[in-house]
Design a protein around this motif. Structure first.
Motif, PDB file in Angstrom:
ATOM      1  N   TYR A  33       0.796  -1.227   0.000  1.00 43.87           N
ATOM      2  CA  TYR A  33       0.000   0.000   0.000  1.00 43.87           C
ATOM      3  C   TYR A  33       0.827   1.274   0.000  1.00 43.87           C
ATOM      4  N   GLY A  34       2.098   1.219   0.365  1.00 48.57           N
ATOM      5  CA  GLY A  34       2.993   2.343   0.196  1.00 48.57           C
ATOM      6  C   GLY A  34       3.110   3.316   1.352  1.00 48.57           C
ATOM      7  N   SER A  35       3.942   4.323   1.120  1.00 41.43           N
ATOM      8  CA  SER A  35       4.274   5.357   2.104  1.00 41.43           C
ATOM      9  C   SER A  35       3.457   6.611   1.835  1.00 41.43           C
ATOM     10  N   PRO A  36       3.388   7.457   2.838  1.00 44.54           N
ATOM     11  CA  PRO A  36       3.931   7.311   4.180  1.00 44.54           C
ATOM     12  C   PRO A  36       3.078   6.369   5.028  1.00 44.54           C
ATOM     13  N   VAL A  37       3.707   5.827   6.089  1.00 46.03           N
ATOM     14  CA  VAL A  37       3.078   4.853   6.976  1.00 46.03           C
ATOM     15  C   VAL A  37       2.918   5.475   8.362  1.00 46.03           C
ATOM     16  N   LEU A  38       1.746   5.247   8.971  1.00 45.27           N
ATOM     17  CA  LEU A  38       1.480   5.702  10.338  1.00 45.27           C
ATOM     18  C   LEU A  38       1.094   4.498  11.184  1.00 45.27           C
ATOM     19  N   GLU A  39       1.804   4.310  12.304  1.00 51.08           N
ATOM     20  CA  GLU A  39       1.453   3.270  13.265  1.00 51.08           C
ATOM     21  C   GLU A  39       0.886   3.929  14.516  1.00 51.08           C
ATOM     22  N   LEU A  40      -0.253   3.443  14.957  1.00 49.45           N
ATOM     23  CA  LEU A  40      -0.891   3.937  16.172  1.00 49.45           C
ATOM     24  C   LEU A  40      -0.663   2.932  17.285  1.00 49.45           C
ATOM     25  N   GLY A  41      -0.227   3.420  18.447  1.00 51.95           N
ATOM     26  CA  GLY A  41       0.195   2.513  19.514  1.00 51.95           C
ATOM     27  C   GLY A  41       1.518   1.881  19.143  1.00 51.95           C
ATOM     28  N   ALA A  42       2.500   2.708  18.808  1.00 55.14           N
ATOM     29  CA  ALA A  42       3.758   2.254  18.217  1.00 55.14           C
ATOM     30  C   ALA A  42       4.659   1.477  19.171  1.00 55.14           C
ATOM     31  N   GLY A  43       4.398   1.562  20.463  1.00 57.70           N
ATOM     32  CA  GLY A  43       5.190   0.791  21.416  1.00 57.70           C
ATOM     33  C   GLY A  43       6.663   1.134  21.355  1.00 57.70           C
ATOM     34  N   THR A  44       7.492   0.107  21.362  1.00 52.91           N
ATOM     35  CA  THR A  44       8.945   0.291  21.391  1.00 52.91           C
ATOM     36  C   THR A  44       9.584   0.256  19.997  1.00 52.91           C
ATOM     37  N   GLY A  45       8.772   0.258  18.951  1.00 51.17           N
ATOM     38  CA  GLY A  45       9.303   0.316  17.591  1.00 51.17           C
ATOM     39  C   GLY A  45       9.514  -1.022  16.922  1.00 51.17           C
ATOM     40  N   ALA A  71      11.818   3.629  21.332  1.00 51.93           N
ATOM     41  CA  ALA A  71      11.605   3.502  19.884  1.00 51.93           C
ATOM     42  C   ALA A  71      12.519   4.458  19.118  1.00 51.93           C
ATOM     43  N   ARG A  72      12.634   5.687  19.586  1.00 52.65           N
ATOM     44  CA  ARG A  72      13.500   6.657  18.904  1.00 52.65           C
ATOM     45  C   ARG A  72      14.948   6.171  18.869  1.00 52.65           C
ATOM     46  N   GLN A  73      15.406   5.582  19.967  1.00 56.53           N
ATOM     47  CA  GLN A  73      16.774   5.058  19.999  1.00 56.53           C
ATOM     48  C   GLN A  73      16.953   3.930  18.984  1.00 56.53           C
ATOM     49  N   LYS A  74      15.974   3.039  18.887  1.00 54.25           N
ATOM     50  CA  LYS A  74      16.063   1.931  17.930  1.00 54.25           C
ATOM     51  C   LYS A  74      16.056   2.415  16.486  1.00 54.25           C
ATOM     52  N   LEU A  75      15.397   3.534  16.223  1.00 50.68           N
ATOM     53  CA  LEU A  75      15.178   3.986  14.848  1.00 50.68           C
ATOM     54  C   LEU A  75      16.080   5.144  14.436  1.00 50.68           C
ATOM     55  N   GLU A  76      17.003   5.555  15.303  1.00 48.75           N
ATOM     56  CA  GLU A  76      17.794   6.759  15.023  1.00 48.75           C
ATOM     57  C   GLU A  76      18.630   6.652  13.753  1.00 48.75           C
TER      58      GLU A  76
END
Length: 158
Positions: A33-45, A71-76
């Motif tokens: 389905y493509g970008s951009p993607v939004l996750e709700l209740g994103a938890g720890t990534g 999550a930010r640390q995992k995705l930096e």
């Protein structure tokens, strides 16, 4: 202070290390389905990583500040392609529409009243691009079930 899985991101990750049977499905659905993607209740990534690894732009909303930090640390390493925001999935305005929005791994069940569900769905509707896709994933009896809705002329259809 007593720790539980919803107050400690490391404990949450340790408790759900086994939860991998939805990762490929979510990543493939984002590819379809493509970008951009939004996750709700994103938890720890946990679900953000494969989406980003496949080249998508990702935004996550999470209400727990400790989970947002984790999550930010995992995705930096993904820089501007990844964003995790502290917020309430029942009430948000990102001033952006998304091609694919999802809520994974039983997070929908944190909405406890009809009013909370309606507020959540209203936010989804306003953030879903025309012909975008909204996915609800939940776990029952150790199997994943999902419902996919598409937005046509600002209305969700199944």
């Amino acid at each position: 202070m007593i720790k539980d899985i919803y107050s400690d991101p490391e404990l949450y990750d340790a408790a759900y290390w086994w939860k991998t049977n939805d990762i490929e499905f979510i990543a493939n659905t984002a590819d379809e389905y493509g970008s951009p993607v939004l996750e709700l209740g994103a938890g720890t990534g946990r679900l953000a990583l494969p989406i980003l690894e496949n080249g998508h732009t990702y935004t996550g909303i999470e209400c727990n500040p400790a989970f947002v930090k984790s999550a930010r640390q995992k995705l930096e390493t993904f820089d501007s392609k990844a964003s995790v925001l502290e917020g309430d999935m029942r009430s948000f305005d990102l001033n952006q529409q998304f091609q694919f929005i999802f809520i994974g791994f039983n997070s929908i069940f944190h909405l406890l009243t009809n009013d909370e569900v309606l507020s959540f769905l209203s936010c989804v509707r306003w953030h879903l691009a025309d012909y975008g896709t909204f996915l609800i994933v939940h776990l029952m009896n150790e199997k994943n079930f999902w419902a996919i809705f598409q937005c046509v002329n600002n209305n969700l259809t199944d």
